[in-house]
Design an enzyme around this catalytic site. Structure first.
Site, short mmCIF file in Angstrom:
data_model
loop_
_atom_site.label_atom_id
_atom_site.label_comp_id
_atom_site.label_asym_id
_atom_site.label_seq_id
_atom_site.Cartn_x
_atom_site.Cartn_y
_atom_site.Cartn_z
N LYS A 35 45.84 -16.70 39.53
CA LYS A 35 45.27 -17.58 39.00
C LYS A 35 43.89 -16.86 38.94
O LYS A 35 43.29 -17.16 37.51
CB LYS A 35 44.99 -19.03 39.16
CG LYS A 35 44.66 -19.23 40.77
CD LYS A 35 44.57 -20.00 41.08
CE LYS A 35 44.36 -20.43 42.69
NZ LYS A 35 44.42 -21.44 43.66
N ARG A 127 43.92 -31.79 50.90
CA ARG A 127 44.29 -31.57 49.20
C ARG A 127 45.86 -32.56 49.13
O ARG A 127 46.24 -33.41 48.82
CB ARG A 127 44.02 -30.06 48.90
CG ARG A 127 43.97 -30.66 47.50
CD ARG A 127 43.51 -28.55 46.81
NE ARG A 127 44.36 -28.28 46.77
CZ ARG A 127 44.45 -26.57 46.34
NH1 ARG A 127 43.54 -26.68 45.94
NH2 ARG A 127 45.38 -26.17 46.34
C1 PLP Z 1 45.06 -20.40 45.45
C2 PLP Z 1 46.16 -21.02 46.20
C3 PLP Z 1 46.42 -20.80 46.63
C4 PLP Z 1 45.55 -18.57 47.29
O1 PLP Z 1 44.40 -19.36 47.56
P1 PLP Z 1 43.58 -17.95 47.93
O2 PLP Z 1 42.31 -18.65 49.12
O3 PLP Z 1 43.35 -17.23 47.10
O4 PLP Z 1 44.38 -16.76 48.95
C5 PLP Z 1 47.40 -20.56 47.74
N1 PLP Z 1 48.22 -22.11 47.75
C6 PLP Z 1 47.66 -22.02 46.92
C7 PLP Z 1 48.41 -23.77 46.54
C8 PLP Z 1 47.46 -22.64 45.44
O5 PLP Z 1 46.79 -23.61 44.58
#
Ligand code: PLP
Length: 360
Positions: A35, A127
């Site tokens: 992303k 969250r």
């Molecule tokens: C963005 C995201 C990740 C990745 O997190 P990082 O800290 O960038 O490694 C993992 N799980 C979910 C649900 C996310 O939204």
């Protein structure tokens, strides 16, 4: 053409390789999270080539353009309004709402597909995720009756809102939930997804609890750092992405406006000034529409004074005479600046292949 983000493919590949090895050492498969770079094709190709098991993104718009033979995972909880797009363009989605899963089932029935879900459990970060055990049991029970939904696992997300740092105890709770569900319903859960880049300190100590078998990594791939304490991971690159911007004005000016009353700046804030007398200062052609200047770390001894929509003001008083009009300033980036620069259509993206020419 400027501004441009330089993206070093070999540095990215190096980070992916090392983190893939680390995941394997901890008996975890890896979801490569795309992303932050909007699933840019050259970077997705590296994930494909380096044997990452899943490609994951938070947005369906990104997933639908990805070319891969790996399963595609939607990370953000689906919107009910996008249920059809979700089952069409992703193989797996992370979920916490039974109503949404019902909508996914209906959509999957209508296109004759089976959609896989991972149920998110909230272990305290507040969250996404199911917080109460009874809800987890009830949701599982109903999902197992759905014709076109396959429950393949459970997962947790930490250090995103509440800042909760993953610990062995917290992750062991996820394994307890796995066992609870497996015993109660006589099923096997294939994926127990233990979190994101904030798990890396545990991984480096080889202390991911047995039973956790998947990890979802984004920030660590692009910035070479874990996100529990924000430390750089030894042997990884923190400069896969850099920004280059062009100097469009360079003049000697006072550091405090010499005339008039001080009102609001272009964004409604009242500016404050430190008086350094008359110094060399300049403007680079990149602004808030592309990136917030506080996320930029200059590679030279210049200071960023502020920004407006299309300009960032630069103080050159520590390097007088070094730059001329048309020169390029370079910056290292933090997570949010990579995110916004990659999203800005005004910023060119340049991929660098070949030898990495400096040591880390
Ligand atoms: C963005 C995201 C990740 C990745 O997190 P990082 O800290 O960038 O490694 C993992 N799980 C979910 C649900 C996310 O939204």
């Amino acid at each position: 053409m400027y501004p441009r983000v330089m993206i070093n493919i070999e540095k990215f590949r190096h980070n992916v390789k090392k983190l893939k090895e680390l995941s394997s050492l901890n008996n975890c498969t890896m979801m490569g999270v795309t992303k932050v770079f909007c699933a840019a094709k050259p970077l997705v190709e590296v994930l494909n080539e380096e044997g990452v098991e899943y490609i994951a993104d938070s947005r369906i718009e990104n997933l639908r353009k990805i070319e891969t033979n790996k399963p595609l995972v939607l990370l953000r909880l689906p919107m009910i309004s996008e249920a059809y797009l979700v089952v069409r363009h992703s193989d797996i989605s992370l979920n916490s709402e039974i109503e949404t899963i019902r909508a996914l089932n209906e959509a999957a029935v209508s296109i004759g597909k089976t959609h896989k879900v991972i149920l998110m459990v909230d272990l305290g970060d507040l969250r996404e995720g199911i917080f109460h055990e009874t809800e987890l049991i009830n949701v599982t029970k109903e999902v197992l009756t759905m014709s076109n939904i396959e429950l393949i696992g459970i997962g947790v997300n930490l250090t995103c809102y509440g800042g909760v740092i993953p610990s062995v105890e917290i992750l062991e709770n996820l394994v307890k939930y796995k066992e609870l569900i497996e015993n109660r319903f006589s099923i096997n859960l294939d994926i127990i997804s233990g979190g994101n880049s904030s798990d890396i300190p545990l991984m480096l100590n080889n202390s991911i609890p047995l039973g956790i078998n998947n990890i979802r990594l984004g920030e660590s791939l692009v910035l070479g750092r874990e996100t529990a304490y924000g430390e750089t991971i030894e042997g990884l690159y923190d400069d896969v992405f850099t920004l280059e911007a062009e100097l469009i004005e360079l003049k000697k000016k006072p550091t405090v406006p010499p005339v008039g009353k001080i009102g609001m700046d272009a964004f409604g804030h009242k500016p404050e000034f430190v008086d350094l007398g008359t110094v060399e200062r300049g403007i680079i052609a990149v602004g808030k529409q592309d990136v917030y200047h506080k996320g930029l770390k200059p590679l030279d001894k210049v200071t960023l004074l502020g920004s407006s929509s299309d300009h960032i003001l630069v103080d050159f008083h520590e390097v007088p005479g070094k730059y001329k009009l048309g020169d390029i300033l370079k910056f290292k980036l933090n997570y949010s600046s990579i995110l916004s620069l990659m999203t800005s259509p005004y910023v060119k993206k340049v991929y660098q292949y070949g030898q990495i020419d400096e040591e880390i």
